[in-house]
Design a protein around this motif. Structure first.
Motif, PDB file in Angstrom:
ATOM      1  N   HIS A  36      11.978  -5.975 -27.917  1.00 24.81           N
ATOM      2  CA  HIS A  36      11.710  -4.656 -28.498  1.00 24.81           C
ATOM      3  C   HIS A  36      13.016  -3.951 -28.875  1.00 24.81           C
ATOM      4  CE1 HIS A  36       9.811  -0.780 -29.155  1.00 24.81           C
ATOM      5  NE2 HIS A  36      10.592  -0.232 -28.237  1.00 24.81           N
ATOM      6  N   GLN A  37      14.000  -4.000 -27.987  1.00 26.56           N
ATOM      7  CA  GLN A  37      15.260  -3.300 -28.235  1.00 26.56           C
ATOM      8  C   GLN A  37      16.049  -3.921 -29.385  1.00 26.56           C
ATOM      9  OE1 GLN A  37      16.044  -0.460 -26.973  1.00 26.56           O
ATOM     10  NE2 GLN A  37      14.383  -0.394 -25.465  1.00 26.56           N
ATOM     11  N   LEU A  38      15.909  -5.225 -29.583  1.00 22.85           N
ATOM     12  CA  LEU A  38      16.630  -5.878 -30.676  1.00 22.85           C
ATOM     13  C   LEU A  38      16.098  -5.445 -32.037  1.00 22.85           C
ATOM     14  CD1 LEU A  38      17.169  -9.533 -29.396  1.00 22.85           C
ATOM     15  CD2 LEU A  38      18.766  -7.620 -29.382  1.00 22.85           C
ATOM     16  N   HIS A  39      14.898  -4.888 -32.047  1.00 25.26           N
ATOM     17  CA  HIS A  39      14.327  -4.397 -33.296  1.00 25.26           C
ATOM     18  C   HIS A  39      14.536  -2.883 -33.464  1.00 25.26           C
ATOM     19  CE1 HIS A  39      12.248  -8.287 -33.089  1.00 25.26           C
ATOM     20  NE2 HIS A  39      12.135  -8.175 -34.400  1.00 25.26           N
ATOM     21  N   ARG A  40      15.301  -2.275 -32.580  1.00 27.45           N
ATOM     22  CA  ARG A  40      15.536  -0.841 -32.641  1.00 27.45           C
ATOM     23  C   ARG A  40      17.041  -0.550 -32.755  1.00 27.45           C
ATOM     24  NH1 ARG A  40      14.517   2.199 -28.640  1.00 27.45           N
ATOM     25  NH2 ARG A  40      13.662   3.963 -29.777  1.00 27.45           N
ATOM     26  N   VAL A  41      17.675  -1.244 -33.697  1.00 29.48           N
ATOM     27  CA  VAL A  41      19.121  -1.101 -33.862  1.00 29.48           C
ATOM     28  C   VAL A  41      19.510   0.354 -34.107  1.00 29.48           C
ATOM     29  CG1 VAL A  41      21.080  -1.759 -35.311  1.00 29.48           C
ATOM     30  CG2 VAL A  41      19.334  -3.462 -34.717  1.00 29.48           C
ATOM     31  N   GLU A  42      18.637   1.098 -34.800  1.00 30.23           N
ATOM     32  CA  GLU A  42      18.968   2.482 -35.112  1.00 30.23           C
ATOM     33  C   GLU A  42      19.106   3.340 -33.859  1.00 30.23           C
ATOM     34  OE1 GLU A  42      14.620   2.176 -34.619  1.00 30.23           O
ATOM     35  OE2 GLU A  42      16.112   1.006 -35.740  1.00 30.23           O
ATOM     36  N   SER A  43      18.562   2.889 -32.733  1.00 29.22           N
ATOM     37  CA  SER A  43      18.650   3.663 -31.492  1.00 29.22           C
ATOM     38  C   SER A  43      19.858   3.278 -30.640  1.00 29.22           C
ATOM     39  CB  SER A  43      17.369   3.469 -30.664  1.00 29.22           C
ATOM     40  OG  SER A  43      17.312   2.165 -30.110  1.00 29.22           O
ATOM     41  N   TRP A  44      20.587   2.213 -31.012  1.00 29.13           N
ATOM     42  CA  TRP A  44      21.742   1.800 -30.225  1.00 29.13           C
ATOM     43  C   TRP A  44      22.839   2.877 -30.315  1.00 29.13           C
ATOM     44  CZ3 TRP A  44      22.858  -3.998 -31.846  1.00 29.13           C
ATOM     45  CH2 TRP A  44      21.716  -4.759 -31.602  1.00 29.13           C
ATOM     46  N   PRO A  45      23.532   3.160 -29.236  1.00 27.70           N
ATOM     47  CA  PRO A  45      24.616   4.154 -29.287  1.00 27.70           C
ATOM     48  C   PRO A  45      25.800   3.695 -30.125  1.00 27.70           C
ATOM     49  CG  PRO A  45      24.546   3.073 -27.151  1.00 27.70           C
ATOM     50  CD  PRO A  45      23.311   2.644 -27.874  1.00 27.70           C
TER      51      PRO A  45
END
Length: 220
Positions: A36-45
């Motif tokens: 899930h996190q790998l598809h949410r690059v826009e949320s990475w700091p």
């Protein structure tokens, strides 16, 4: 990780780590959050992240999916590039629309990074972790690995193995390889008896655990 090491950033078509593309990624509680996190690059700091997981866990397959879905780049193992190359890859990711994913056995704090600027940057990355497989994922992975070998496995064989084995991706791969060899050597269809004999003889399942699970259950 030595700053003297040399190499290129590994791209998907160069990977040969046993995680072939013909095995589908099997989702379960151990890896669903990382996917899930790998598809949410826009949320990475920052535009770089580290995916931590054991070999055989599907981590390189997840890296392939990351490249396909985001257009990003992957370093498959911090030891595969020099610290200078990783530092430049980090900077390139921040300055572009191509995020960077680093696949590793352990988090950056365990890499012994010598380059201070790189160590400082790595301290800010999000870390996504693949845990050891749960029962359902272990069973599905065993069946998928046998299917890759052209062996259709009846569900009772995988169901027999899972409660008797050490719960790790490494053990799953060892068990499948051992049973594949045994079935070929004996020219037999892989059933419960051959499975039990092979795994016990090679110490891949614990005898006490096997005996306890094989004992008929009684009801009061």
């Amino acid at each position: 990780m030595s700053g003297a090491a040399t190499g290129q950033i590994a791209l998907p078509l160069d990977w040969e780590d046993g995680e072939r593309a013909d095995i589908p990624l099997i989702l379960g509680p151990s890896n669903a959050d990382a996917v899930h996190q790998l598809h949410r690059v826009e949320s990475w700091p920052v535009r770089t992240a580290v995916l931590v997981g054991p070999p055989g866990s599907g981590r390189s397959l997840m890296g392939r999916m990351f490249v396909r879905d985001t257009g990003g780049r992957v370093i498959d193992g911090p030891q595969s590039v020099s610290e200078e190359d990783m530092f430049h890859a980090w900077n390139a990711a921040q300055a572009s629309d191509r995020p960077l994913l680093i696949i590793a056995d352990a988090p950056p704090s365990a890499w012994n990074v010598a380059l201070p600027d790189l160590a400082s940057r790595l301290s800010t990355v999000p870390i996504f972790t693949i845990g050891e497989p749960d029962d359902a994922l272990a069973r599905d992975l065993i069946e998928a690995l046998f299917a890759r070998r052209g062996m259709m496995l009846s569900p009772d064989v995988a169901a027999y193995i899972v409660p008797r084995m050490e719960r790790s991706y490494a053990m799953i791969h060892r068990i499948v390889a051992a049973l594949d060899r045994a079935a070929l050597a004996q020219g037999k269809r892989l059933g419960i008896r051959l499975t039990r004999e092979t795994l016990l003889s090679q110490g891949l399942i614990d005898n006490d655990v096997a005996e306890r699970n094989d004992r008929p259950q009684t009801t009061g």
